[in-house]
Design a protein around this motif. Structure first.
Motif: not given
Length: 133
Positions: A84-86, A112-113
């Motif tokens: 998951r990129s979020d 993102v993180s």
């Protein structure tokens, strides 16, 4: 003979400058990607992150960080969509070079993180687990 020594000194100076430049570039890129985490920082945030072990299957089976998922670096470009990129991604391996390459790759894929274990798995002092399979 003295002109030879001057040329040799210049070559050595260029090599040193190139090495320092590469080191500085890696530091700058690392900060722009996310950042390295100490063992304590890694432990503090790992409950909210996707912990990814970038080592191959056999080393992962022998021992890994408790809660980690095995996604070998060699398979990352094929399987990164499973992440998951979020959510934060915490990476680790035995090689800082491999870990930074994986972090750069995920950054390009708009994660993102992204963070990684500063001194790699060898220096990990937290909970570990052996795979059952």
């Amino acid at each position: 003979m003295s002109s030879f020594l001057i040329v040799l000194d210049l070559v050595l100076l260029v090599i040193i400058l190139v090495m320092v430049g590469i080191w500085a570039w890696n530091k700058i890129q690392a900060k722009s990607i996310g950042g390295e985490l100490t063992n304590e920082e890694f432990k503090e945030g790992m409950r909210k992150a996707q912990i990814i072990d970038l080592r191959e299957k056999e080393p992962f089976k022998r021992k890994h960080i408790d809660g980690a998922r095995n996604l070998p670096y060699t398979m990352l470009k094929y399987q990164y969509t499973e992440l998951r990129s979020d959510l934060p991604v915490y990476l680790y391996s035995d090689s800082k070079t491999i870990t930074l390459r994986a972090a750069r790759f995920l950054k390009k894929k708009v994660f993102v993180s992204i963070h990684w274990l500063k001194d790699g798995f060898e220096a990990w002092d937290g909970r570990t687990k052996k795979s059952k399979y």
